[in-house]
Design a protein around this motif. Structure first.
Motif, PDB file in Angstrom:
ATOM      1  N   ALA A   1       6.681 -43.615  54.743  1.00  9.01           N
ATOM      2  CA  ALA A   1       6.588 -43.359  56.179  1.00  9.01           C
ATOM      3  C   ALA A   1       5.295 -42.613  56.494  1.00  9.01           C
ATOM      4  O   ALA A   1       4.801 -41.825  55.673  1.00  9.01           O
ATOM      5  CB  ALA A   1       7.790 -42.553  56.644  1.00  9.01           C
ATOM      6  N   PRO A   2       4.716 -42.824  57.679  1.00  7.75           N
ATOM      7  CA  PRO A   2       3.463 -42.161  58.044  1.00  7.75           C
ATOM      8  C   PRO A   2       3.598 -40.639  58.007  1.00  7.75           C
ATOM      9  O   PRO A   2       4.644 -40.087  58.365  1.00  7.75           O
ATOM     10  CB  PRO A   2       3.207 -42.649  59.476  1.00  7.75           C
ATOM     11  N   THR A   3       2.537 -39.989  57.602  1.00  2.39           N
ATOM     12  CA  THR A   3       2.562 -38.533  57.510  1.00  2.39           C
ATOM     13  C   THR A   3       2.490 -37.857  58.871  1.00  2.39           C
ATOM     14  O   THR A   3       2.739 -36.657  58.978  1.00  2.39           O
ATOM     15  CB  THR A   3       1.389 -38.036  56.647  1.00  2.39           C
ATOM     16  N   VAL A   4       2.171 -38.612  59.920  1.00  2.00           N
ATOM     17  CA  VAL A   4       2.021 -37.992  61.242  1.00  2.00           C
ATOM     18  C   VAL A   4       3.365 -37.707  61.893  1.00  2.00           C
ATOM     19  O   VAL A   4       3.438 -36.945  62.853  1.00  2.00           O
ATOM     20  CB  VAL A   4       1.178 -38.876  62.188  1.00  2.00           C
ATOM     21  N   ARG A   5       4.437 -38.322  61.406  1.00  2.00           N
ATOM     22  CA  ARG A   5       5.753 -38.096  61.985  1.00  2.00           C
ATOM     23  C   ARG A   5       6.533 -37.112  61.131  1.00  2.00           C
ATOM     24  O   ARG A   5       6.544 -37.191  59.911  1.00  2.00           O
ATOM     25  CB  ARG A   5       6.531 -39.410  62.093  1.00  2.00           C
ATOM     26  N   ARG A   6       7.214 -36.186  61.795  1.00  2.00           N
ATOM     27  CA  ARG A   6       8.029 -35.197  61.077  1.00  2.00           C
ATOM     28  C   ARG A   6       9.494 -35.250  61.485  1.00  2.00           C
ATOM     29  O   ARG A   6      10.349 -34.805  60.728  1.00  2.00           O
ATOM     30  CB  ARG A   6       7.500 -33.774  61.351  1.00  2.00           C
TER      31      ARG A   6
ATOM     32  N   VAL B   1      14.645 -39.993  65.202  1.00  2.00           N
ATOM     33  CA  VAL B   1      15.986 -40.268  65.701  1.00  2.00           C
ATOM     34  C   VAL B   1      16.340 -41.686  65.251  1.00  2.00           C
ATOM     35  O   VAL B   1      15.512 -42.393  64.673  1.00  2.00           O
ATOM     36  CB  VAL B   1      16.058 -40.137  67.238  1.00  2.00           C
ATOM     37  N   THR B   2      17.566 -42.109  65.527  1.00  5.82           N
ATOM     38  CA  THR B   2      18.034 -43.382  64.983  1.00  5.82           C
ATOM     39  C   THR B   2      17.161 -44.548  65.398  1.00  5.82           C
ATOM     40  O   THR B   2      16.862 -45.438  64.591  1.00  5.82           O
ATOM     41  CB  THR B   2      19.486 -43.630  65.421  1.00  5.82           C
ATOM     42  N   ARG B   3      16.708 -44.574  66.642  1.00  5.87           N
ATOM     43  CA  ARG B   3      15.973 -45.750  67.124  1.00  5.87           C
ATOM     44  C   ARG B   3      14.603 -45.913  66.470  1.00  5.87           C
ATOM     45  O   ARG B   3      14.043 -47.013  66.500  1.00  5.87           O
ATOM     46  CB  ARG B   3      15.812 -45.686  68.646  1.00  5.87           C
ATOM     47  N   ASP B   4      14.044 -44.857  65.885  1.00  8.30           N
ATOM     48  CA  ASP B   4      12.716 -45.006  65.281  1.00  8.30           C
ATOM     49  C   ASP B   4      12.667 -44.599  63.808  1.00  8.30           C
ATOM     50  O   ASP B   4      11.597 -44.528  63.219  1.00  8.30           O
ATOM     51  CB  ASP B   4      11.667 -44.218  66.080  1.00  8.30           C
ATOM     52  N   ARG B   5      13.835 -44.371  63.217  1.00  2.00           N
ATOM     53  CA  ARG B   5      13.852 -43.956  61.812  1.00  2.00           C
ATOM     54  C   ARG B   5      13.381 -45.079  60.902  1.00  2.00           C
ATOM     55  O   ARG B   5      13.812 -46.230  61.030  1.00  2.00           O
ATOM     56  CB  ARG B   5      15.276 -43.563  61.414  1.00  2.00           C
ATOM     57  N   PRO B   6      12.517 -44.787  59.945  1.00  2.00           N
ATOM     58  CA  PRO B   6      12.137 -45.801  58.951  1.00  2.00           C
ATOM     59  C   PRO B   6      13.357 -46.141  58.088  1.00  2.00           C
ATOM     60  O   PRO B   6      14.333 -45.397  58.050  1.00  2.00           O
ATOM     61  CB  PRO B   6      11.055 -45.094  58.122  1.00  2.00           C
ATOM     62  N   PRO B   7      13.305 -47.252  57.362  1.00  2.00           N
ATOM     63  CA  PRO B   7      14.392 -47.562  56.430  1.00  2.00           C
ATOM     64  C   PRO B   7      14.589 -46.425  55.426  1.00  2.00           C
ATOM     65  O   PRO B   7      13.638 -45.724  55.071  1.00  2.00           O
ATOM     66  CB  PRO B   7      13.909 -48.841  55.737  1.00  2.00           C
ATOM     67  N   ILE B   8      15.814 -46.278  54.972  1.00  2.00           N
ATOM     68  CA  ILE B   8      16.101 -45.261  53.955  1.00  2.00           C
ATOM     69  C   ILE B   8      15.194 -45.464  52.743  1.00  2.00           C
ATOM     70  O   ILE B   8      14.672 -44.502  52.153  1.00  2.00           O
ATOM     71  CB  ILE B   8      17.584 -45.331  53.527  1.00  2.00           C
ATOM     72  N   GLU B   9      14.981 -46.731  52.371  1.00  2.00           N
ATOM     73  CA  GLU B   9      14.152 -47.048  51.206  1.00  2.00           C
ATOM     74  C   GLU B   9      12.703 -46.601  51.392  1.00  2.00           C
ATOM     75  O   GLU B   9      12.012 -46.301  50.412  1.00  2.00           O
ATOM     76  CB  GLU B   9      14.193 -48.552  50.937  1.00  2.00           C
TER      77      GLU B   9
ATOM     78  N   LEU C   1      15.242 -33.692  55.234  1.00  2.00           N
ATOM     79  CA  LEU C   1      16.445 -33.090  55.798  1.00  2.00           C
ATOM     80  C   LEU C   1      17.141 -34.181  56.605  1.00  2.00           C
ATOM     81  O   LEU C   1      16.664 -34.588  57.665  1.00  2.00           O
ATOM     82  CB  LEU C   1      16.090 -31.888  56.674  1.00  2.00           C
ATOM     83  N   TRP C   2      18.243 -34.685  56.078  1.00  2.00           N
ATOM     84  CA  TRP C   2      18.998 -35.749  56.729  1.00  2.00           C
ATOM     85  C   TRP C   2      20.068 -35.139  57.626  1.00  2.00           C
ATOM     86  O   TRP C   2      20.658 -34.113  57.276  1.00  2.00           O
ATOM     87  CB  TRP C   2      19.688 -36.626  55.682  1.00  2.00           C
ATOM     88  N   TYR C   3      20.331 -35.772  58.741  1.00  2.00           N
ATOM     89  CA  TYR C   3      21.417 -35.301  59.600  1.00  2.00           C
ATOM     90  C   TYR C   3      22.250 -36.478  60.075  1.00  2.00           C
ATOM     91  O   TYR C   3      21.752 -37.587  60.262  1.00  2.00           O
ATOM     92  CB  TYR C   3      20.880 -34.504  60.787  1.00  2.00           C
ATOM     93  N   VAL C   4      23.547 -36.226  60.235  1.00  2.00           N
ATOM     94  CA  VAL C   4      24.476 -37.247  60.700  1.00  2.00           C
ATOM     95  C   VAL C   4      24.718 -37.038  62.186  1.00  2.00           C
ATOM     96  O   VAL C   4      25.128 -35.952  62.612  1.00  2.00           O
ATOM     97  CB  VAL C   4      25.813 -37.178  59.931  1.00  2.00           C
ATOM     98  N   GLU C   5      24.442 -38.069  62.968  1.00  2.00           N
ATOM     99  CA  GLU C   5      24.677 -37.995  64.411  1.00  2.00           C
ATOM    100  C   GLU C   5      26.136 -38.278  64.719  1.00  2.00           C
ATOM    101  O   GLU C   5      26.816 -38.964  63.951  1.00  2.00           O
ATOM    102  CB  GLU C   5      23.764 -38.996  65.125  1.00  2.00           C
ATOM    103  N   PRO C   6      26.665 -37.743  65.852  1.00  2.00           N
ATOM    104  CA  PRO C   6      25.940 -36.911  66.825  1.00  2.00           C
ATOM    105  C   PRO C   6      25.957 -35.434  66.423  1.00  2.00           C
ATOM    106  O   PRO C   6      26.877 -34.973  65.751  1.00  2.00           O
ATOM    107  CB  PRO C   6      26.750 -37.132  68.108  1.00  2.00           C
TER     108      PRO C   6
ATOM    109  N   TRP D   1      20.683 -39.830  59.042  1.00  2.00           N
ATOM    110  CA  TRP D   1      21.228 -40.585  57.922  1.00  2.00           C
ATOM    111  C   TRP D   1      21.926 -41.847  58.432  1.00  2.00           C
ATOM    112  O   TRP D   1      22.498 -41.851  59.520  1.00  2.00           O
ATOM    113  CB  TRP D   1      22.211 -39.726  57.143  1.00  2.00           C
ATOM    114  N   ASP D   2      21.888 -42.900  57.651  1.00  2.00           N
ATOM    115  CA  ASP D   2      22.564 -44.158  57.968  1.00  2.00           C
ATOM    116  C   ASP D   2      23.888 -44.180  57.213  1.00  2.00           C
ATOM    117  O   ASP D   2      23.912 -44.297  55.977  1.00  2.00           O
ATOM    118  CB  ASP D   2      21.676 -45.334  57.556  1.00  2.00           C
TER     119      ASP D   2
END
Length: 218
Positions: free
Chosen positions: A100-105, A108-116, A129-134, A164-165
């Motif tokens: 994943a790009p280093t510019v993002r820290r 949210v779900t709509r823009d999260r890169p794949p877990i892989e 740091l993974w979080y489970v919504e909501p 987290w997915d």
């Protein structure tokens, strides 16, 4: 007519000045919000609750696997679209080619890169740091503040907060947060009940970016 035209110049200038002021305010709004956000200017340990009230489980130490093992598009296994990890969340394992790009820290779900993809970041020394919504709004804002704080060079700049997915597995009951890090000799995970900058700081300092299979990777 001449008298009417003579008023156009000042009025146009005034309108241009007003428009410029509006554009300046719009451009400055994100910076003003960041400055106005007290959490972004507090020490890491002051964000969220104290470590002893975070409800964190004991840290787990995992065997690592998958170093340098790329799957998916651009590899010898382009048909792989998903990895079934043995651990939830993974602290190592096969991963996609591009991190994943280093510019993002913060994601949210709509823009999260794949877990892989994020597992590749782990290989490069990141803590995720993974979080489970909501989550409650105050918890999300605290996570945003932690992403800014630990994404800073003071902590090595390799820190990502991402949802987290649940299709990849469930976290323990009452533990919607998990930290993971891929170390050179072992993987590390810790589950927590609520956001604690102090708990995150302790984990990040114990597992710095240089402790990774590929600490110089981007």
């Amino acid at each position: 007519m001449a008298e009417e035209r003579s008023g156009y110049g000042p009025r146009i200038a005034a309108a241009a000045t007003a428009l410029g002021a509006v554009l300046l305010v719009v451009a400055a709004t994100p910076f003003l919000r960041a400055y106005a956000d007290p959490a972004s200017r507090r020490p890491a340990a002051a964000i969220g609750v104290d470590a002893d009230r975070a409800g964190c489980d004991p840290e787990l130490t995992d065997r690592i696997s998958g170093a340098g093992l790329h799957v998916g598009p651009g590899t010898a296994e382009p048909y792989v679209t998903r990895v079934r990890y043995d651990l939830v969340p993974p602290s190592s394992g096969p991963h996609f080619v591009v991190p994943a790009p280093t510019v993002r820290r913060f994601y949210v779900t709509r823009d999260r890169p794949p877990i892989e993809t994020l597992v590749h970041n782990l290989e490069h020394g990141y803590t995720v740091l993974w979080y489970v919504e909501p989550l409650a709004p105050d918890q999300i804002e605290a996570l945003r503040a932690l992403a800014r704080t630990f994404g800073d060079d003071r902590y090595g700049g390799r820190f990502v907060v991402a949802p987290w997915d649940l299709d990849y597995g469930a976290f323990p009951a009452g533990r919607p947060l998990a930290l993971s890090h891929w170390g050179a000799q072992a993987g590390y995970r810790q589950f927590c009940a609520t956001v604690s900058g102090a708990a995150v700081q302790r984990f990040v300092l114990a597992h710095p970016p240089r402790d990774a299979p590929e600490p110089t990777g981007m």
